[in-house]
Write a protein that holds these residues in place. Structure first.
Motif, mmCIF file in Angstrom:
data_model
loop_
_atom_site.group_PDB
_atom_site.id
_atom_site.type_symbol
_atom_site.label_atom_id
_atom_site.label_comp_id
_atom_site.label_asym_id
_atom_site.label_seq_id
_atom_site.Cartn_x
_atom_site.Cartn_y
_atom_site.Cartn_z
ATOM 1 N N ALA A 144 -20.163 25.210 127.572
ATOM 2 C CA ALA A 144 -18.866 25.616 127.033
ATOM 3 C C ALA A 144 -18.920 25.697 125.513
ATOM 4 C CB ALA A 144 -17.789 24.620 127.465
ATOM 5 N N PHE A 145 -19.634 24.756 124.897
ATOM 6 C CA PHE A 145 -19.775 24.771 123.440
ATOM 7 C C PHE A 145 -20.453 26.058 122.962
ATOM 8 C CE2 PHE A 145 -22.531 23.936 119.758
ATOM 9 C CZ PHE A 145 -21.583 23.573 118.811
ATOM 10 N N ILE A 146 -21.559 26.422 123.600
ATOM 11 C CA ILE A 146 -22.271 27.643 123.235
ATOM 12 C C ILE A 146 -21.387 28.869 123.448
ATOM 13 C CG2 ILE A 146 -24.232 29.137 123.803
ATOM 14 C CD1 ILE A 146 -24.989 26.645 122.260
ATOM 15 N N GLY A 147 -20.650 28.863 124.558
ATOM 16 C CA GLY A 147 -19.758 29.988 124.837
ATOM 17 C C GLY A 147 -18.662 30.134 123.802
ATOM 18 N N GLY A 160 -16.913 29.892 115.588
ATOM 19 C CA GLY A 160 -17.912 30.957 115.600
ATOM 20 C C GLY A 160 -17.486 32.175 114.810
ATOM 21 N N TYR A 161 -16.278 32.700 115.083
ATOM 22 C CA TYR A 161 -15.873 33.925 114.390
ATOM 23 C C TYR A 161 -15.551 33.675 112.919
ATOM 24 C CZ TYR A 161 -10.817 32.783 114.925
ATOM 25 O OH TYR A 161 -9.571 32.199 114.875
ATOM 26 N N ILE A 162 -15.106 32.473 112.577
ATOM 27 C CA ILE A 162 -14.838 32.180 111.168
ATOM 28 C C ILE A 162 -16.121 32.227 110.349
ATOM 29 C CG2 ILE A 162 -14.108 30.379 109.536
ATOM 30 C CD1 ILE A 162 -12.066 29.483 111.654
ATOM 31 N N VAL A 163 -17.170 31.591 110.859
ATOM 32 C CA VAL A 163 -18.459 31.567 110.160
ATOM 33 C C VAL A 163 -19.078 32.964 110.101
ATOM 34 C CG1 VAL A 163 -20.821 30.687 110.222
ATOM 35 C CG2 VAL A 163 -18.908 29.161 110.715
ATOM 36 N N VAL A 164 -19.090 33.649 111.232
ATOM 37 C CA VAL A 164 -19.700 34.984 111.279
ATOM 38 C C VAL A 164 -18.981 35.952 110.345
ATOM 39 C CG1 VAL A 164 -20.109 37.007 112.733
ATOM 40 C CG2 VAL A 164 -20.671 34.730 113.589
ATOM 41 N N GLU A 165 -17.656 35.934 110.336
ATOM 42 C CA GLU A 165 -16.915 36.881 109.498
ATOM 43 C C GLU A 165 -17.070 36.571 108.016
ATOM 44 O OE1 GLU A 165 -12.947 37.495 111.005
ATOM 45 O OE2 GLU A 165 -13.723 38.054 112.984
ATOM 46 N N TRP A 166 -17.328 35.332 107.659
ATOM 47 C CA TRP A 166 -17.664 35.005 106.273
ATOM 48 C C TRP A 166 -18.935 35.754 105.855
ATOM 49 C CZ3 TRP A 166 -16.594 32.766 101.670
ATOM 50 C CH2 TRP A 166 -17.672 32.434 100.855
ATOM 51 N N ILE A 206 -22.131 43.501 134.075
ATOM 52 C CA ILE A 206 -22.711 42.835 135.245
ATOM 53 C C ILE A 206 -22.421 41.338 135.221
ATOM 54 C CG2 ILE A 206 -24.882 42.226 136.390
ATOM 55 C CD1 ILE A 206 -25.959 44.976 135.444
ATOM 56 N N TRP A 207 -22.629 40.721 134.060
ATOM 57 C CA TRP A 207 -22.414 39.271 133.927
ATOM 58 C C TRP A 207 -20.958 38.903 134.229
ATOM 59 C CZ3 TRP A 207 -26.863 36.595 132.313
ATOM 60 C CH2 TRP A 207 -26.721 35.213 132.180
ATOM 61 N N TYR A 208 -20.043 39.747 133.756
ATOM 62 C CA TYR A 208 -18.614 39.479 133.931
ATOM 63 C C TYR A 208 -18.214 39.488 135.401
ATOM 64 C CZ TYR A 208 -13.540 39.982 133.346
ATOM 65 O OH TYR A 208 -12.175 39.811 133.397
ATOM 66 N N PHE A 209 -18.837 40.379 136.181
ATOM 67 C CA PHE A 209 -18.414 40.545 137.572
ATOM 68 C C PHE A 209 -19.269 39.769 138.578
ATOM 69 C CE2 PHE A 209 -16.388 44.274 135.632
ATOM 70 C CZ PHE A 209 -15.104 44.113 136.132
ATOM 71 N N VAL A 210 -20.210 38.977 138.087
ATOM 72 C CA VAL A 210 -20.989 38.103 138.978
ATOM 73 C C VAL A 210 -20.538 36.660 138.718
ATOM 74 C CG1 VAL A 210 -23.278 37.273 139.599
ATOM 75 C CG2 VAL A 210 -22.958 39.680 138.985
ATOM 76 N N PRO A 211 -19.754 36.082 139.612
ATOM 77 C CA PRO A 211 -19.145 34.761 139.373
ATOM 78 C C PRO A 211 -20.131 33.670 138.971
ATOM 79 C CG PRO A 211 -18.179 35.788 141.309
ATOM 80 C CD PRO A 211 -19.318 36.659 140.891
ATOM 81 N N VAL A 212 -21.297 33.608 139.642
ATOM 82 C CA VAL A 212 -22.236 32.533 139.347
ATOM 83 C C VAL A 212 -22.762 32.625 137.916
ATOM 84 C CG1 VAL A 212 -24.289 33.790 140.147
ATOM 85 C CG2 VAL A 212 -24.243 31.274 140.238
ATOM 86 N N LEU A 213 -22.827 33.847 137.367
ATOM 87 C CA LEU A 213 -23.260 34.029 135.980
ATOM 88 C C LEU A 213 -22.116 33.730 135.019
ATOM 89 C CD1 LEU A 213 -25.335 37.341 136.326
ATOM 90 C CD2 LEU A 213 -26.202 35.004 136.182
ATOM 91 N N LYS A 214 -20.950 34.312 135.303
ATOM 92 C CA LYS A 214 -19.794 34.154 134.415
ATOM 93 C C LYS A 214 -19.350 32.699 134.301
ATOM 94 C CE LYS A 214 -15.083 35.785 133.660
ATOM 95 N NZ LYS A 214 -15.346 36.035 132.237
ATOM 96 N N ASP A 215 -19.452 31.957 135.402
ATOM 97 C CA ASP A 215 -19.011 30.560 135.394
ATOM 98 C C ASP A 215 -19.891 29.662 134.533
ATOM 99 O OD1 ASP A 215 -16.971 31.283 137.053
ATOM 100 O OD2 ASP A 215 -17.931 30.567 138.891
ATOM 101 N N ASN A 216 -21.097 30.123 134.221
ATOM 102 C CA ASN A 216 -22.031 29.291 133.471
ATOM 103 C C ASN A 216 -22.157 29.667 131.997
ATOM 104 O OD1 ASN A 216 -23.640 27.312 135.318
ATOM 105 N ND2 ASN A 216 -23.392 29.175 136.523
ATOM 106 N N MET A 217 -21.804 30.904 131.652
ATOM 107 C CA MET A 217 -21.913 31.304 130.245
ATOM 108 C C MET A 217 -21.060 32.540 129.970
ATOM 109 S SD MET A 217 -25.323 32.100 127.941
ATOM 110 C CE MET A 217 -25.871 30.395 128.097
ATOM 111 N N TYR A 218 -20.417 32.558 128.818
ATOM 112 C CA TYR A 218 -19.631 33.705 128.365
ATOM 113 C C TYR A 218 -20.548 34.915 128.229
ATOM 114 C CZ TYR A 218 -16.655 36.420 125.120
ATOM 115 O OH TYR A 218 -15.917 37.394 124.499
ATOM 116 N N GLU A 219 -20.123 36.044 128.796
ATOM 117 C CA GLU A 219 -20.980 37.228 128.894
ATOM 118 C C GLU A 219 -21.447 37.791 127.561
ATOM 119 O OE1 GLU A 219 -16.622 38.404 129.506
ATOM 120 O OE2 GLU A 219 -17.983 36.874 130.272
#
Length: 497
Positions: free
Chosen positions: A244-247, A90-96, A449-462
């Motif tokens: 996990a792939f999307i994250g 992700g970061y390689i493509v974006v930084e290009w 908020i996403w970072y500190f709510v486990p059910v949200l954080k466990d499903n997707m990177y904030e």
């Protein structure tokens, strides 16, 4: 293992000598750069917009990688296998794309309106007369930057503890002192030049260590056989869930929002050279990422159980593998590469945070009607760097977060707030100040908020929801607020070739 320990003890002088030599180079660059950086805050914070294309390319990519790459990604590849590679894609493509397109507009506009900081850019782009937009940006910077810098100090403490046998607390303090010295002395020029040298340390260590380790193990086939027996699918880069792939890929969304990367684009001497920087920077990004993932894979073959790692911590894999595979002098270079990653990020972030306090708060808001001495502003900047180091050091000594996730949280917070708003500011004429403020606040709050709510954080990177909702908030509020003619004129001047 006993034989190895004997070699280590006998070779400790070589390791220490190599590492001290590296530190002497850094401090020497700081002293060399001190006179230039003392001329004014433009020189201190963005090198007077006189930086060479190679320096910009390498300093931009290594300042964005930090200890997260050398300790976090290697540890993640050790735990999850080849699928960890997607964390770098992700970061390689974006930084290009940032180098090729985004950076040119930012560089042109910042020169035309004498923008030294990212808040400067936003303030000029949206005619921020009352300073509200500038103040919000500074608050966001400081919220995430202190945690970001602290995580680098913690990483330095881990590296010192695992490499030289001192306590992690003393290692954290020592890391902070080293970074403080050359950053205070040389400012942006010293930081960029040291980043360039550190880029070579990092790529040498990341490329050669896995090659040597695989060779000593008996070759790629032998390593693959061991890993396959240990865990089916470990070498399959697609062995991960969709979430996990999307994250992983979404990590790249943080790049356009991290000001220590954006300041590199603003510092280049000629915007036309950014295309060259794109090729060099992307090559470095690819090689470093591939090396980090390979270290994780081969490390799993050598140490199949996490209990075999110091403290049972996967972030200790990289120095441990180097210690067991390399001559003490080469091991010293590996230790230097860890500190290169740490310092190349921490020093850049310290400058960004200091610039937001001195340039954006003191110079532009508190003393905006006064003609201040440039040398006095540089002095104040150095004092603020010292204060920020002390605050970050205290936070780092009490922080319980592991390096990998603390870095990703700060990366997400900056990316979700600054990223979408800066893109809209550079590419959509109808973007308004109200829209940008809405995007900044939305991206920041959603991330926290996403970072500190486990059910949200466990499903997707904030970063993913933070960036998406920040972008939407910027667009929708801009649609329903008026764009002053002067702001549209600024956009037209920016995009005009």
């Amino acid at each position: 293992m006993e034989e190895f320990n004997t070699v280590t003890i006998e070779g400790s002088g070589y390791v220490l000598a190599a590492f001290i030599g590296y530190l002497v180079i850094l401090i020497g660059i700081g002293i060399y750069s001190a006179r230039f950086s003392s001329e004014g805050i433009s020189e201190f914070f963005i090198g007077g917009r006189k930086m060479n294309r190679l320096v910009v390319a390498l300093s931009a990519v290594v300042s964005g990688r930090s200890a997260w790459l050398l300790l976090g990604v290697t540890g993640m590849a050790y735990a999850q296998g080849a699928s960890a590679l997607w964390a770098a894609v992700g970061y390689i493509v974006v930084e290009w794309f940032l180098f090729m397109y985004y950076a040119k507009r930012l560089r042109k506009f910042s020169e035309r309106y004498d923008c030294i900081t990212v808040p400067d850019f936003f303030a000029e782009r949206f005619d921020d007369k009352n300073g509200s937009l500038r103040a919000i940006l500074v608050i966001i910077f400081l919220i995430f930057m202190v945690g970001y810098v602290s995580s680098q100090f913690v990483a330095g403490g881990k590296a010192f503890a695992s490499s030289f046998g001192i306590t992690q607390t003393n290692g954290v303090i020592l890391s902070a002192i080293i970074i403080l010295l050359y950053t205070v002395l040389g400012g942006f020029m010293a930081v960029s030049l040291t980043d360039t040298i550190q880029a070579f340390f990092m790529i040498i260590a990341l490329v050669f260590l896995p090659i040597i380790a695989i060779w000593n193990l008996g070759g790629w086939n032998m390593m693959a056989e061991q890993l396959t027996l240990h865990e089916i699918g470990f070498l399959d880069p697609f062995a991960l869930g969709f979430g996990a792939f999307i994250g992983f890929v979404g990590i790249g969304l943080g790049s356009p929002g991290n000001p220590h990367i954006l300041s590199r684009y603003m510092s280049i001497d000629d915007a036309k050279q950014l295309k060259y920087a794109a090729y060099v920077g992307t090559f470095w990004n690819v090689m470093m990422a591939a090396g980090a993932v390979m270290i994780g894979l081969v490390g799993r073959a050598y140490f199949p159980e996490v209990s075999m790692l110091p403290g049972g911590d996967t972030e200790n894999l990289y120095p441990l593998l180097a210690q067991t595979q390399l001559h003490p002098i080469l091991f010293g270079i590996v230790i230097a590469s860890i500190f290169a990653a740490i310092m190349s990020t921490a020093d850049s972030q310290l400058l960004v945070a200091a610039s937001s306090v001195v340039r954006d708060i003191y110079d532009k808001l508190i003393k905006k009607d006064e003609d201040l001495s440039q040398k006095k502003l540089v002095l104040y900047s150095r004092i603020v760097v010292v204060i920020l180091v002390i605050i970050s050091l205290i936070f780092g000594l009490v922080a319980e977060n592991i390096v990998f996730w603390l870095v990703l949280f700060a990366w997400a917070g900056l990316g979700a707030s600054i990223g979408p708003t800066s893109i809209m500011a550079l590419y959509w004429k109808k973007t308004t100040k109200a829209g940008v403020i809405a995007g900044l606040l939305t991206g920041t709050l959603v991330t926290i908020i996403w970072y500190f709510v486990p059910v949200l954080k466990d499903n997707m990177y904030e970063l993913i929801p933070g960036f998406s909702l920040g972008l939407f908030a910027t667009w929708i509020v801009s649609k329903f607020t008026q764009t002053p003619e002067k702001i549209e004129e600024h956009f037209e001047e920016m995009v005009r070739e």
